[in-house]
Write an enzyme that holds these catalytic residues in place. Structure first.
Site, PDB file in Angstrom:
ATOM      1  N   SER A  46       0.802  -1.222   0.000  1.00 52.04           N
ATOM      2  CA  SER A  46       0.000   0.000   0.000  1.00 52.04           C
ATOM      3  C   SER A  46       0.837   1.275   0.000  1.00 52.04           C
ATOM      4  CB  SER A  46      -0.945   0.000   1.206  1.00 52.04           C
ATOM      5  OG  SER A  46      -0.232  -0.210   2.411  1.00 52.04           O
ATOM      6  N   HIS A 274      -0.589   6.296   6.307  1.00 53.62           N
ATOM      7  CA  HIS A 274      -0.036   6.012   4.979  1.00 53.62           C
ATOM      8  C   HIS A 274       0.400   7.327   4.330  1.00 53.62           C
ATOM      9  CE1 HIS A 274      -1.687   1.966   5.293  1.00 53.62           C
ATOM     10  NE2 HIS A 274      -1.054   1.653   4.184  1.00 53.62           N
TER      11      HIS A 274
END
Length: 293
Positions: A46, A274
């Protein structure tokens, strides 16, 4: 009419232009040839896919892959002959050679995009092998003191996260060997992970609801993972791209205008904990600098 001789500032400018032009003519073909010969294949999890960063590629489904992840940005800069992005959120080392089954649909083995004509490969993987998502969830604390995270993962002399990092070393080595077997002429660039928490101090509870003691523990584990990735890259003839160093001061605790990693509750389009668009741009720049070097 007699031609006026260049002196002083005019001569200096002329020399500078000539030198600049010569340097461009010498370097440009070499860099362009290295970048565009063959295909560029991006592999990873990711952090490479950039979930929720605009614009999400519909065809990628639940891989949650952005057309502004660092691979796409890099491809736009170096313009390879062909570009294939296999990155997928949730991917681990096993998903390089096996289909990754998603909630809906699946992502083909990432190695399927490699071929003998591949000349450039970027790889960022390993976080999910050590259970990144579960670690984050287990380390959230409703109170700003204590060490619930360390207490969960460390029992006596045994550190379960350290054990997982040690175990992933051989898997990373096998992945790099597999890339070389399928794309023997490809240059491999292996990325570590950017700083999620501050490089010093006790963090920023409750923005990142992790106690100061656990912040120090998790910071050490991320550095251990990056060191393991770097060692495997060196051992397998790949170039390690340090994205941790440049990201210091841009972690999830940083101000919204400067951070590259979003906190538990993002303010910019990105998955929690993230990289945001700024972080993906920074990682693209780090890889491009490594290629230029």
């Amino acid at each position: 009419m007699r031609r006026r001789r260049r002196t002083g500032r005019h001569a200096f400018v002329a020399a500078l232009v000539t030198a600049s032009t010569t340097l461009t003519l010498v370097l440009a073909p070499a860099l362009a040839g290295a970048a565009t010969a063959g295909a560029y294949v991006a592999l990873g999890d990711s952090y490479a896919a950039a979930p929720l960063v605009p614009n999400q590629i519909v065809a990628a489904g639940l891989c949650l892959r952005s057309d502004h992840n660092y691979a796409h940005l890099l491809a736009g800069a170096i313009r390879p002959a062909a570009f294939r992005d296999a990155s997928c959120s949730g991917a681990a080392t096993t998903d390089m050679t096996q289909p990754q089954h998603l909630t809906v649909g699946s992502n083909a083995p990432q190695f399927d995009r490699l071929s003998a004509g591949t000349s450039l490969v970027t790889l960022e993987v390993g976080g999910n092998d050590i259970g990144f998502v579960s670690i984050v969830l287990h380390c959230i604390s409703a109170l700003p003191w204590g060490s619930p995270c360390r207490n969960k993962y460390v029992k006596g002399a045994d550190d379960r996260i350290a054990d997982a990092i040690n175990a992933v070393a051989a898997r990373l080595g096998a992945v790099l060997a597999g890339i070389h077997a399928r794309a023997p002429r490809a240059r491999m660039y292996v990325l570590g992970y950017p700083a999620i928490l501050p490089d010093s101090g006790g963090g920023c509870w409750p923005k990142m609801p992790i106690t100061s003691t656990d912040v120090a523990y998790l910071r050490a584990k991320e550095k251990q993972l990056n060191a393991t990735i770097a060692a495997q890259a060196l051992a397998r003839g790949a170039r390690y791209v340090d994205v941790y160093g440049p990201s210091i001061g841009h972690d999830a605790c940083s101000a919204a205008a400067t951070r590259w990693i979003e906190p538990i509750v993002p303010l910019h389009p990105a998955a929690p904990v993230h990289p945001n668009a700024r972080g993906e741009q920074a990682m693209a720049g780090a890889v491009r600098a490594a290629i230029g070097a």
